[in-house]
Write a protein that holds these residues in place. Structure first.
Motif, PDB file in Angstrom:
ATOM      1  N   ALA A  94       0.617   1.300   7.526  1.00  0.00           N
ATOM      2  CA  ALA A  94       1.206   2.613   7.746  1.00  0.00           C
ATOM      3  C   ALA A  94       0.587   3.549   6.719  1.00  0.00           C
ATOM      4  O   ALA A  94       0.299   3.135   5.596  1.00  0.00           O
ATOM      5  N   THR A  95       0.382   4.806   7.114  1.00  0.00           N
ATOM      6  CA  THR A  95      -0.272   5.761   6.217  1.00  0.00           C
ATOM      7  C   THR A  95       0.682   6.833   5.684  1.00  0.00           C
ATOM      8  O   THR A  95       0.233   7.813   5.096  1.00  0.00           O
ATOM      9  N   SER A  96       1.980   6.637   5.894  1.00  0.00           N
ATOM     10  CA  SER A  96       2.957   7.591   5.359  1.00  0.00           C
ATOM     11  C   SER A  96       4.288   6.880   5.149  1.00  0.00           C
ATOM     12  O   SER A  96       4.533   5.810   5.716  1.00  0.00           O
ATOM     13  N   GLY A  97       5.144   7.519   4.377  1.00  0.00           N
ATOM     14  CA  GLY A  97       6.472   6.974   4.166  1.00  0.00           C
ATOM     15  C   GLY A  97       7.274   6.932   5.454  1.00  0.00           C
ATOM     16  O   GLY A  97       7.998   5.972   5.717  1.00  0.00           O
ATOM     17  N   ASP A  98       7.148   7.979   6.274  1.00  0.00           N
ATOM     18  CA  ASP A  98       7.862   8.004   7.559  1.00  0.00           C
ATOM     19  C   ASP A  98       7.429   6.837   8.443  1.00  0.00           C
ATOM     20  O   ASP A  98       8.266   6.162   9.045  1.00  0.00           O
ATOM     21  N   ALA A  99       6.127   6.604   8.528  1.00  0.00           N
ATOM     22  CA  ALA A  99       5.612   5.506   9.358  1.00  0.00           C
ATOM     23  C   ALA A  99       6.071   4.153   8.808  1.00  0.00           C
ATOM     24  O   ALA A  99       6.364   3.228   9.573  1.00  0.00           O
ATOM     25  N   ALA A 100       6.144   4.032   7.492  1.00  0.00           N
ATOM     26  CA  ALA A 100       6.619   2.788   6.875  1.00  0.00           C
ATOM     27  C   ALA A 100       8.070   2.520   7.258  1.00  0.00           C
ATOM     28  O   ALA A 100       8.434   1.391   7.609  1.00  0.00           O
ATOM     29  N   LEU A 101       8.906   3.542   7.196  1.00  0.00           N
ATOM     30  CA  LEU A 101      10.314   3.369   7.563  1.00  0.00           C
ATOM     31  C   LEU A 101      10.455   2.966   9.022  1.00  0.00           C
ATOM     32  O   LEU A 101      11.243   2.079   9.365  1.00  0.00           O
ATOM     33  N   LYS A 102       9.684   3.589   9.902  1.00  0.00           N
ATOM     34  CA  LYS A 102       9.729   3.229  11.319  1.00  0.00           C
ATOM     35  C   LYS A 102       9.315   1.770  11.515  1.00  0.00           C
ATOM     36  O   LYS A 102       9.920   1.044  12.304  1.00  0.00           O
ATOM     37  N   ALA A 103       8.294   1.343  10.783  1.00  0.00           N
ATOM     38  CA  ALA A 103       7.809  -0.040  10.919  1.00  0.00           C
ATOM     39  C   ALA A 103       8.860  -1.045  10.468  1.00  0.00           C
ATOM     40  O   ALA A 103       9.072  -2.060  11.146  1.00  0.00           O
ATOM     41  N   VAL A 104       9.526  -0.801   9.347  1.00  0.00           N
ATOM     42  CA  VAL A 104      10.531  -1.770   8.896  1.00  0.00           C
ATOM     43  C   VAL A 104      11.757  -1.763   9.801  1.00  0.00           C
ATOM     44  O   VAL A 104      12.389  -2.799   9.997  1.00  0.00           O
ATOM     45  N   LEU A 105      12.072  -0.624  10.368  1.00  0.00           N
ATOM     46  CA  LEU A 105      13.215  -0.556  11.280  1.00  0.00           C
ATOM     47  C   LEU A 105      12.937  -1.273  12.599  1.00  0.00           C
ATOM     48  O   LEU A 105      13.864  -1.757  13.249  1.00  0.00           O
ATOM     49  N   ARG A 106      11.664  -1.343  12.997  1.00  0.00           N
ATOM     50  CA  ARG A 106      11.302  -2.113  14.203  1.00  0.00           C
ATOM     51  C   ARG A 106      11.491  -3.605  13.968  1.00  0.00           C
ATOM     52  O   ARG A 106      11.626  -4.379  14.895  1.00  0.00           O
ATOM     53  N   GLY A 107      11.459  -4.032  12.709  1.00  0.00           N
ATOM     54  CA  GLY A 107      11.694  -5.435  12.367  1.00  0.00           C
ATOM     55  C   GLY A 107      10.411  -6.231  12.246  1.00  0.00           C
ATOM     56  O   GLY A 107       9.312  -5.742  12.511  1.00  0.00           O
ATOM     57  N   GLY A 108      10.574  -7.471  11.826  1.00  0.00           N
ATOM     58  CA  GLY A 108       9.450  -8.391  11.722  1.00  0.00           C
ATOM     59  C   GLY A 108       8.686  -8.339  10.419  1.00  0.00           C
ATOM     60  O   GLY A 108       7.689  -9.031  10.263  1.00  0.00           O
ATOM     61  N   VAL A 109       9.135  -7.530   9.455  1.00  0.00           N
ATOM     62  CA  VAL A 109       8.434  -7.395   8.182  1.00  0.00           C
ATOM     63  C   VAL A 109       9.029  -8.373   7.171  1.00  0.00           C
ATOM     64  O   VAL A 109      10.237  -8.368   6.934  1.00  0.00           O
ATOM     65  N   ALA A 110       8.163  -9.196   6.579  1.00  0.00           N
ATOM     66  CA  ALA A 110       8.607 -10.150   5.558  1.00  0.00           C
ATOM     67  C   ALA A 110       8.433  -9.581   4.160  1.00  0.00           C
ATOM     68  O   ALA A 110       9.262  -9.816   3.282  1.00  0.00           O
ATOM     69  N   VAL A 111       7.329  -8.838   3.941  1.00  0.00           N
ATOM     70  CA  VAL A 111       6.992  -8.284   2.629  1.00  0.00           C
ATOM     71  C   VAL A 111       6.329  -6.929   2.855  1.00  0.00           C
ATOM     72  O   VAL A 111       5.575  -6.754   3.819  1.00  0.00           O
ATOM     73  N   MET A 112       6.574  -5.994   1.938  1.00  0.00           N
ATOM     74  CA  MET A 112       5.914  -4.690   2.002  1.00  0.00           C
ATOM     75  C   MET A 112       5.164  -4.431   0.704  1.00  0.00           C
ATOM     76  O   MET A 112       5.693  -4.677  -0.380  1.00  0.00           O
ATOM     77  N   VAL A 113       3.935  -3.934   0.833  1.00  0.00           N
ATOM     78  CA  VAL A 113       3.144  -3.454  -0.300  1.00  0.00           C
ATOM     79  C   VAL A 113       3.094  -1.942  -0.109  1.00  0.00           C
ATOM     80  O   VAL A 113       2.528  -1.454   0.876  1.00  0.00           O
ATOM     81  N   LEU A 114       3.686  -1.188  -1.036  1.00  0.00           N
ATOM     82  CA  LEU A 114       3.996   0.219  -0.824  1.00  0.00           C
ATOM     83  C   LEU A 114       3.475   1.109  -1.947  1.00  0.00           C
ATOM     84  O   LEU A 114       3.841   0.920  -3.113  1.00  0.00           O
ATOM     85  N   ASP A 115       2.645   2.079  -1.584  1.00  0.00           N
ATOM     86  CA  ASP A 115       2.142   3.062  -2.543  1.00  0.00           C
ATOM     87  C   ASP A 115       3.296   3.951  -3.003  1.00  0.00           C
ATOM     88  O   ASP A 115       4.145   4.345  -2.198  1.00  0.00           O
ATOM     89  N   VAL A 116       3.324   4.277  -4.278  1.00  0.00           N
ATOM     90  CA  VAL A 116       4.386   5.118  -4.821  1.00  0.00           C
ATOM     91  C   VAL A 116       4.160   6.583  -4.460  1.00  0.00           C
ATOM     92  O   VAL A 116       5.062   7.264  -3.974  1.00  0.00           O
ATOM     93  N   VAL A 117       2.945   7.097  -4.700  1.00  0.00           N
ATOM     94  CA  VAL A 117       2.675   8.523  -4.533  1.00  0.00           C
ATOM     95  C   VAL A 117       2.028   8.781  -3.175  1.00  0.00           C
ATOM     96  O   VAL A 117       0.882   8.382  -2.933  1.00  0.00           O
TER      97      VAL A 117
END
Length: 146
Positions: A34-57
Motif C-alpha cells: 500500500a502506498t498510503s495510510g488510507d490504503a493500508a487501513l483498507k487492506a487490514v480491514l479486508r483481512g488476511g494480514v499477519a504482519v505489517m511493515v509501516l512507514d511512519v512519515v
C-alpha cells in the motif's frame, strides 16, 4: 479472528516498497503493498494480514495515525506492526510507537537480514494457538492496612 498469512508493506515511495519486497520475498509469505495510510487501513480491514511493515512519515494519514486507528478496532489491534522511519529515531517517537503498540521501530536504511528475522518471528507469533500465548501473572493481592 484467525491471523492471516499476508505481510503488508506500506510506504509512500515505490523504491522503498521495492527494497522491502526484495528483502522479504525469500521468506515465502504472500506480500501486499500500500502506498498510503488510507490504503493500508483498507487492506487490514479486508483481512488476511499477519504482519505489517509501516512507514511512519507519509502524506495525509501517517503511520502513527494508522497504528492509532488499528488499536481501536478488535479486528486489527493484534496485528503486529513494525514501524520504519527515515527521519531517525528520537525518544519521543520511540515512546509514542511503543505506547501505540508497535512491535518494533526500525530506521532506514533497514538491514534486510534483521527485517527478515523480525517479520518471520512476528508471523509465527501471529499464528500461535491462543493456549500457547504467554500468560501474564495476576498482580499480587494487596492487604488492607489495619
Amino acid at each position: 479472528m484467525p491471523a492471516g498469512d499476508k505481510v503488508l508493506l506500506v510506504d509512500d515511495h515505490e523504491d522503498n516498497l521495492f527494497a522491502l519486497y526484495s528483502a522479504l520475498a525469500p521468506l515465502g509469505y504472500p506480500l501486499e503493498s500500500a502506498t498510503s495510510g488510507d490504503a493500508a487501513l483498507k487492506a487490514v480491514l479486508r483481512g488476511g494480514v499477519a504482519v505489517m511493515v509501516l512507514d511512519v512519515v507519509m502524506p495525509g494519514v501517517s503511520g502513527l495515525d494508522v497504528l492509532r486507528y488499528m488499536q481501536r478496532l478488535e479486528q486489527t489491534r493484534r496485528i503486529p506492526v513494525i514501524l520504519v522511519t527515515g527521519m531517525g529515531v528520537d525518544a519521543q517517537l520511540s515512546r509514542t510507537a511503543m505506547r501505540l503498540g508497535a512491535a518494533d521501530l526500525l530506521v532506514k536504511p533497514i538491514d534486510p537480514w534483521s527485517l527478515c528475522i523480525k517479520v518471520g518471528y512476528l508471523h509465527r507469533f501471529a499464528h500461535r494457538p491462543p493456549d500457547l500465548a504467554p500468560r501474564v501473572p495476576a498482580p499480587p493481592a494487596t492487604r488492607a492496612a489495619h
